[in-house]
Design a protein around this motif. Structure first.
Motif: not given
Length: 273
Positions: A95-101, A119-121, A203-210
């Motif tokens: 959901i973070i990657v799609l929002s940034i996109l 989509i994320a779900l 925390t790892s998911e947030l770093k990877t998503a950004f």
């Protein structure tokens, strides 16, 4: 002499709705009263295999009724379900990657939030399918067939989820939270407590998503800079570069099949257990 007819009282739809809501609020109390008044009820009222209403008989013959703690635990688990979906699955990264996109494209609220969440779900369900299938085989199916107790089933399901979370957690992040918790080390993934693994995984998911979002943002940023330079060279400083660059960004995204490329790349970033 005839009596004058009484004026019929008029009830507005709002009053009728309020009366209906009052009657619905009395439904649980009526259920309890029926349970007390009817001797044909057994000693426990089952709800899906769980004793929802249990009866106890005192020494003086008085019968008392109490709600089971299992129902309370079940309702608590239902309220924690959204947090578990966010914190223990691939939903956060997607959901973070799609929002940034969407921000990189500059399309404001297109696609809308409901579409991005859907989509994320469903993409999370696709990614988590091997893990969920293993949980069903080793924990849920034996528990439903009554060949395994609830405590053992929860332990087996937790071990499977820990394997998935550890495989997708950065080692340095896990070591940081382990040091903060005062733990020297863990022999296996099952020994890692959720109090340490959950913040490490998120925390790892947030770093990877950004990081993924940064790579997605670069080509669209280049298009914005090129369009802005061309408009400034032509003296069209009053024309918004974002308005002119939007069709070119959409054209580039469609030509490279951006949605399939983004979704496929996101699914490939997760390590299956």
């Amino acid at each position: 002499m005839e009596r004058p007819a009484r004026a019929t009282s008029y009830r507005s739809p709002i009053q009728s709705r309020r009366n209906l809501m009052r009657k619905l609020r009395l439904a649980p109390y009526l259920l309890v009263l029926l349970t007390v008044a009817t001797p044909a009820f057994s000693q426990s009222f089952d709800l899906g295999g769980l004793p929802a209403l249990t009866t106890e008989q005192n020494l003086d013959g008085e019968v008392t009724y109490s709600l089971s703690l299992q129902v309370l635990a079940l309702m608590t688990a239902v309220t924690l379900l959204p947090s578990l979906v966010l914190g223990m699955t691939s939903f956060t990264r997607i959901i973070i990657v799609l929002s940034i996109l969407r921000q990189a494209l500059g399309t404001q609220q297109t696609p809308p939030n409901q579409v991005l969440i859907a989509i994320a779900l469903f993409l999370s369900l696709f990614i988590m399918q091997p893990t969920l299938t293993e949980i069903y085989n080793v924990a849920l199916s034996p528990f439903l067939s009554e060949s395994m107790s609830a405590e053992v089933a929860i332990s087996e399901a937790s071990a499977v989820m820990k394997d998935f979370m550890v495989a997708n957690t950065r080692s340095d992040t896990l070591l940081m939270f382990s040091d903060m918790a005062g733990a020297d080390g863990y022999e296996s993934n099952a020994d890692i407590p959720f109090s340490t693994l959950l913040p490490s995984f998120i925390t790892s998911e947030l770093k990877t998503a950004f990081q993924i979002g940064f790579l997605l943002f670069l080509p669209f940023l280049v298009i914005d800079m090129v369009i802005a330079s061309i408009l400034m060279a032509l003296g069209m400083m009053m024309l918004s570069p974002m308005l002119v660059s939007l069709p070119f960004k959409l054209l580039l995204f469609v030509l490279v099949d951006g949605w399939a490329l983004t979704v496929g790349s996101l699914a490939a970033t997760f390590v299956a257990t």
